[in-house]
Design a protein around this motif. Structure first.
Motif, PDB file in Angstrom:
ATOM      1  N   LYS A  36       0.843  -1.109  -0.103  1.00  0.00           N
ATOM      2  CA  LYS A  36      -0.026   0.205  -0.080  1.00  0.00           C
ATOM      3  C   LYS A  36       0.934   1.181  -0.045  1.00  0.00           C
ATOM      4  O   LYS A  36       0.777   2.179  -0.707  1.00  0.00           O
ATOM      5  N   TYR A  90       1.871   4.795  -3.022  1.00  0.00           N
ATOM      6  CA  TYR A  90       1.780   6.092  -2.917  1.00  0.00           C
ATOM      7  C   TYR A  90       2.793   6.870  -3.791  1.00  0.00           C
ATOM      8  O   TYR A  90       2.655   8.022  -4.566  1.00  0.00           O
ATOM      9  N   TYR A 139     -10.218   3.122  16.336  1.00  0.00           N
ATOM     10  CA  TYR A 139      -8.754   3.796  16.598  1.00  0.00           C
ATOM     11  C   TYR A 139      -9.101   4.756  17.886  1.00  0.00           C
ATOM     12  O   TYR A 139      -9.187   5.978  17.739  1.00  0.00           O
ATOM     13  N   ILE A 162      -7.592   8.667  18.671  1.00  0.00           N
ATOM     14  CA  ILE A 162      -6.951   9.041  17.359  1.00  0.00           C
ATOM     15  C   ILE A 162      -7.019  10.668  17.307  1.00  0.00           C
ATOM     16  O   ILE A 162      -6.102  11.493  16.985  1.00  0.00           O
ATOM     17  N   ASN A 163      -8.071  11.402  17.519  1.00  0.00           N
ATOM     18  CA  ASN A 163      -8.268  12.504  17.511  1.00  0.00           C
ATOM     19  C   ASN A 163      -7.405  13.322  18.541  1.00  0.00           C
ATOM     20  O   ASN A 163      -6.870  14.556  18.091  1.00  0.00           O
ATOM     21  N   ASP A 166       1.344  18.663  17.503  1.00  0.00           N
ATOM     22  CA  ASP A 166       2.052  18.855  16.420  1.00  0.00           C
ATOM     23  C   ASP A 166       3.088  17.838  16.102  1.00  0.00           C
ATOM     24  O   ASP A 166       3.773  17.279  16.812  1.00  0.00           O
ATOM     25  N   ILE A 180      -3.083   4.672   8.997  1.00  0.00           N
ATOM     26  CA  ILE A 180      -4.115   3.525   9.229  1.00  0.00           C
ATOM     27  C   ILE A 180      -3.918   2.606   8.088  1.00  0.00           C
ATOM     28  O   ILE A 180      -4.155   3.093   6.932  1.00  0.00           O
ATOM     29  N   LYS A 218      -9.979  -3.969   8.333  1.00  0.00           N
ATOM     30  CA  LYS A 218     -11.112  -3.723   8.952  1.00  0.00           C
ATOM     31  C   LYS A 218     -11.292  -4.303  10.168  1.00  0.00           C
ATOM     32  O   LYS A 218     -11.840  -3.890  11.263  1.00  0.00           O
ATOM     33  N   MET A 253     -16.657  13.252  15.737  1.00  0.00           N
ATOM     34  CA  MET A 253     -16.884  12.292  15.019  1.00  0.00           C
ATOM     35  C   MET A 253     -15.488  11.599  14.600  1.00  0.00           C
ATOM     36  O   MET A 253     -15.643  10.405  14.254  1.00  0.00           O
ATOM     37  N   GLY A 254     -14.505  12.195  15.103  1.00  0.00           N
ATOM     38  CA  GLY A 254     -12.977  11.551  14.458  1.00  0.00           C
ATOM     39  C   GLY A 254     -13.182  10.046  14.521  1.00  0.00           C
ATOM     40  O   GLY A 254     -12.675   9.425  13.585  1.00  0.00           O
ATOM     41  N   GLN A 255     -13.107   9.495  15.458  1.00  0.00           N
ATOM     42  CA  GLN A 255     -12.550   7.815  15.666  1.00  0.00           C
ATOM     43  C   GLN A 255     -13.763   7.031  14.788  1.00  0.00           C
ATOM     44  O   GLN A 255     -13.262   6.043  14.851  1.00  0.00           O
ATOM     45  N   PHE A 258     -12.283   6.240  10.448  1.00  0.00           N
ATOM     46  CA  PHE A 258     -11.001   5.362   9.991  1.00  0.00           C
ATOM     47  C   PHE A 258     -11.511   3.936   9.949  1.00  0.00           C
ATOM     48  O   PHE A 258     -12.104   3.438  10.778  1.00  0.00           O
ATOM     49  N   SER A 259     -11.257   3.545   8.693  1.00  0.00           N
ATOM     50  CA  SER A 259     -11.470   1.958   8.332  1.00  0.00           C
ATOM     51  C   SER A 259     -12.830   1.803   8.893  1.00  0.00           C
ATOM     52  O   SER A 259     -13.342   0.736   9.573  1.00  0.00           O
ATOM     53  N   LYS A 295      -4.071   7.283   3.337  1.00  0.00           N
ATOM     54  CA  LYS A 295      -3.070   6.977   4.575  1.00  0.00           C
ATOM     55  C   LYS A 295      -4.030   6.720   5.708  1.00  0.00           C
ATOM     56  O   LYS A 295      -3.617   5.870   6.762  1.00  0.00           O
ATOM     57  N   TRP A 296      -5.140   7.176   5.666  1.00  0.00           N
ATOM     58  CA  TRP A 296      -6.069   6.932   7.133  1.00  0.00           C
ATOM     59  C   TRP A 296      -7.162   6.142   6.785  1.00  0.00           C
ATOM     60  O   TRP A 296      -8.007   5.912   7.665  1.00  0.00           O
ATOM     61  N   ASP A 297      -7.198   5.379   5.650  1.00  0.00           N
ATOM     62  CA  ASP A 297      -8.255   4.417   5.211  1.00  0.00           C
ATOM     63  C   ASP A 297      -9.853   5.086   5.576  1.00  0.00           C
ATOM     64  O   ASP A 297     -10.519   4.320   6.166  1.00  0.00           O
ATOM     65  N   GLU A 341      -3.673  17.006   3.467  1.00  0.00           N
ATOM     66  CA  GLU A 341      -3.934  16.399   4.699  1.00  0.00           C
ATOM     67  C   GLU A 341      -4.710  17.462   5.431  1.00  0.00           C
ATOM     68  O   GLU A 341      -5.834  17.343   6.322  1.00  0.00           O
ATOM     69  N   ARG A 358      -8.529  17.263   6.996  1.00  0.00           N
ATOM     70  CA  ARG A 358      -8.625  17.483   8.451  1.00  0.00           C
ATOM     71  C   ARG A 358      -9.834  18.548   8.979  1.00  0.00           C
ATOM     72  O   ARG A 358     -10.574  18.342   9.734  1.00  0.00           O
ATOM     73  N   LEU A 411     -11.469  17.432  11.954  1.00  0.00           N
ATOM     74  CA  LEU A 411     -10.371  16.899  12.776  1.00  0.00           C
ATOM     75  C   LEU A 411      -9.682  17.994  13.464  1.00  0.00           C
ATOM     76  O   LEU A 411      -9.731  18.970  12.711  1.00  0.00           O
ATOM     77  N   PRO A 412      -8.868  17.820  14.425  1.00  0.00           N
ATOM     78  CA  PRO A 412      -7.796  18.930  14.845  1.00  0.00           C
ATOM     79  C   PRO A 412      -6.973  19.411  13.799  1.00  0.00           C
ATOM     80  O   PRO A 412      -6.602  18.417  13.007  1.00  0.00           O
ATOM     81  N   LEU A 413      -6.393  20.546  13.703  1.00  0.00           N
ATOM     82  CA  LEU A 413      -5.512  20.951  12.421  1.00  0.00           C
ATOM     83  C   LEU A 413      -4.179  20.436  12.699  1.00  0.00           C
ATOM     84  O   LEU A 413      -3.844  20.474  13.973  1.00  0.00           O
ATOM     85  N   SER A 418       0.167  20.907  12.277  1.00  0.00           N
ATOM     86  CA  SER A 418       1.175  21.763  12.259  1.00  0.00           C
ATOM     87  C   SER A 418       1.470  22.332  10.753  1.00  0.00           C
ATOM     88  O   SER A 418       1.674  21.489   9.856  1.00  0.00           O
TER      89      SER A 418
END
Lengths: 379, 379
Positions: free
Chosen positions: A22, A26, A322, A325-326, A332, A338, A342, B1-3, B6-7, B30-32, B285, B289, B294-296, B298
């Motif tokens: 995977k 990229y 996860y 994850i947030n 930073d 991920i 599944k 809603m973050g978590q 993913f997947s 990258k984050w599925d 990305e 986000r 999602l949190p921003l 850096s």
């Protein structure tokens, strides 16, 4: 061949559709290189992002042959493939990297260790056995299955005769337990034209129970002289194999500052994941450059980095969540990856997190915070 | 809603399958995160890497509605979409970023400029016209079509009455020609929770003929005080729009060190491509986000960077060949991005190259060498 690879009819093939495949995609997406992927399951992480996905068993001779005949260059993302088929494909003119020869030398640990001995590559003292039995080697020592070991499977510390009882009846090695200060790794890149380069030395911290890497630190916290020796030793190993592609060389640094080669992997490696954020050229791009015989990219570090594996928590099996994850996304320089599996199960590699910072100690501290916040559980 | 993103069964939708959409997919892979893409052509750069690809016209009301109803969050990679459909989807509870309101304010240049005036955002003096005609504005000035302009199309310098003759009969603005020292841009990121951040100021050098950006330099070679002002001005613009997602704010720096907002784009932008290699969090990305709340990440720079657009060479139309790409791949810190358009034509954006180095002047020199070596031609 370079300029005909991009947005063209050229086809790269990858055997295996796991996270390593995977992440190779990229690069092939970035460069618009047509990439064919074969894996047993169309739920494989490398399904999306491939140009064409073949559902097939990479251990099956006919399947690998049929797949390989459709591509111009063939590589792998896992060693457990049908090597006889690769040998046949090489005869038919497909460029296969790593070669069937190297794969045969590497995937059997007895052969691999014997190879080091022949090439004067320092490695822990060992003996090869057809099947586990009592020898005159003094306890404790390490038993390793010659084939099929992966992520700590097929490895056991033997402290007494009794520990030999329930071992599988197959070829294995016994190896002296090394009193080491650190486990290090160096990734060597070599393209078909013979250009070579090494990545900086990384330091691996293992999870005591799961025997999986818990943290990878780049650069390793060792002195420059040892770092230089480690990179030279890794080059020596790659030379010996005459290998094309990435070669990840794992080493022990003993209490006497001696370097011993532990094992190698002829592909992108967990110890190089940090490079996506931490190096000018990440290991997956570098592997693609190698197998397509493109010029090698700079292996320079852009920022000190620590990589944390995200493995399934104990007691959790089923649809993955996860947890936390947030919170880590709010830190930073923290980037979760991920893989796209599944289902989680205890110690399954589900992803990783890279932490970059101005210095390695700071990154290491942040990594511990990250590890405390994120948990791979089931819903 | 973050978590739950993913997947999981969560679905992000992107209208448009060009290079910007393609580069957003690097993050969703990258984050599925399941990502649905709609574009007229299945040869679009973002075809591969999407979870589901819809062939459909993003300007068509019914098509956008049908597509939008299948996703949880909808974003765009190009402004020319059916905004009425977005409005309807918002009513139906789909999270749309940027909002239909912001898109309506931005995609018409007359409305956009009038908006700046109302919000006291400094911008070049202008007038709005239903259709081109002679006014008392003194020559030279700039004619801009209110809608449909892109990459230098729909813009013309008017030096005399005669230059007005062959302009299309549609709404437009006349704008004073600004005697500027530099063109700058600042990308603002804002998530749905209202967290905001800005990327460092970049400096744009335009190709004199094609009116396309030729080099983007990060950081811009300006003093800290002006950089601070530019970032504050960009925040002011994003605030005024109450925008969720990335907002790229293009500005002029006049001879008197005044900053004037030129135009904005409510999405990842050419001026932010450098961030893939040059920033801790790349703009794609960051956009993901933002729209997923999602949190921003850096926005810090990891290495000074210069971005060079790869546009089709004049006199070449047809199957693309990247002449010299092997030579630039051999240069340290040079990363080409190939968008995946099979056919080149003069000035078509086919890719870009990022050059990172220890300092910006060194990167700028390397960029000129890169530009001299690589040529986008037809086979």
């Amino acid at each position: 061949m370079g300029q005909t690879l991009f947005s063209s009819d050229f086809r790269l093939g990858i055997l295996g559709g796991g996270q390593l495949g995977k992440m190779m995609l990229y690069t092939t997406r970035k460069w618009d290189i047509q990439t064919y992927v074969m894996d047993k399951h169309d739920t494989a992480p490398a399904f999306e992002g491939s140009t064409v996905f073949f559902e097939g068993d990479i251990m099956d001779y006919e399947a690998v042959l049929e797949f390989g005949r459709q591509v111009d260059v063939l590589t792998i993302e896992i060693e457990n493939v049908n090597v006889d088929a690769l040998e046949q494909l090489e005869k038919e003119g497909v460029a296969v990297s790593p070669s069937s020869k190297v794969l045969n030398l590497i995937r059997n640990k007895a052969t691999q260790k014997t190879f080091y001995q022949e090439y004067n590559i320092p490695t822990a003292p060992f003996e090869v056995l057809e099947t586990p039995k009592v020898t005159d080697r003094s306890f404790p020592y390490i038993w390793k299955s010659a084939e099929g070991g992966y992520d700590g499977k097929g490895v056991k510390v033997i402290r007494s005769k009794d520990d030999l009882n329930d071992l599988p009846d197959q070829e294995c090695i016994y190896e002296d337990m090394i009193d080491f200060k650190l486990e290090l790794a160096v990734i060597v890149a070599r393209n078909a034209s013979g250009d070579m380069t090494t990545y900086p030395v990384v330091e691996m911290e293992f999870h005591p129970e799961a025997n999986q890497v818990e943290y990878v630190l780049c650069p390793a916290r060792i002195d420059d002289n040892i770092a230089k020796q480690a990179r030279e030793l890794a080059l020596q190993v790659s030379h010996a194999y005459n290998h094309v592609g990435l070669l990840a060389v794992e080493m022990f640094l003993t209490q006497n500052n001696q370097l011993l080669v532990n094992e190698v992997a002829p592909r992108p490696h967990n110890s190089g994941h940090y490079s996506i954020e931490g190096a000018v050229t990440d290991q997956f791009e570098q592997h693609v450059r190698c197998v397509l015989d493109l010029p090698l990219g700079s292996t320079d570090t852009v920022l000190p980095a620590v990589m944390v594996n995200l493995v399934g928590a104990e007691g959790h099996t089923g649809n993955v969540v996860y947890d936390g994850i947030n919170e880590i996304l709010a830190m930073d320089g923290v980037t979760p990856h991920i893989y796209g599996k599944k289902e989680t199960r205890p110690f399954r590699k589900m992803g990783h997190v890279t932490i970059v910072a101005d210095d390695i100690e700071k990154a290491r501290k942040l990594a511990e915070i990250v590890k405390g916040k994120i948990k791979v559980v089931s819903s």
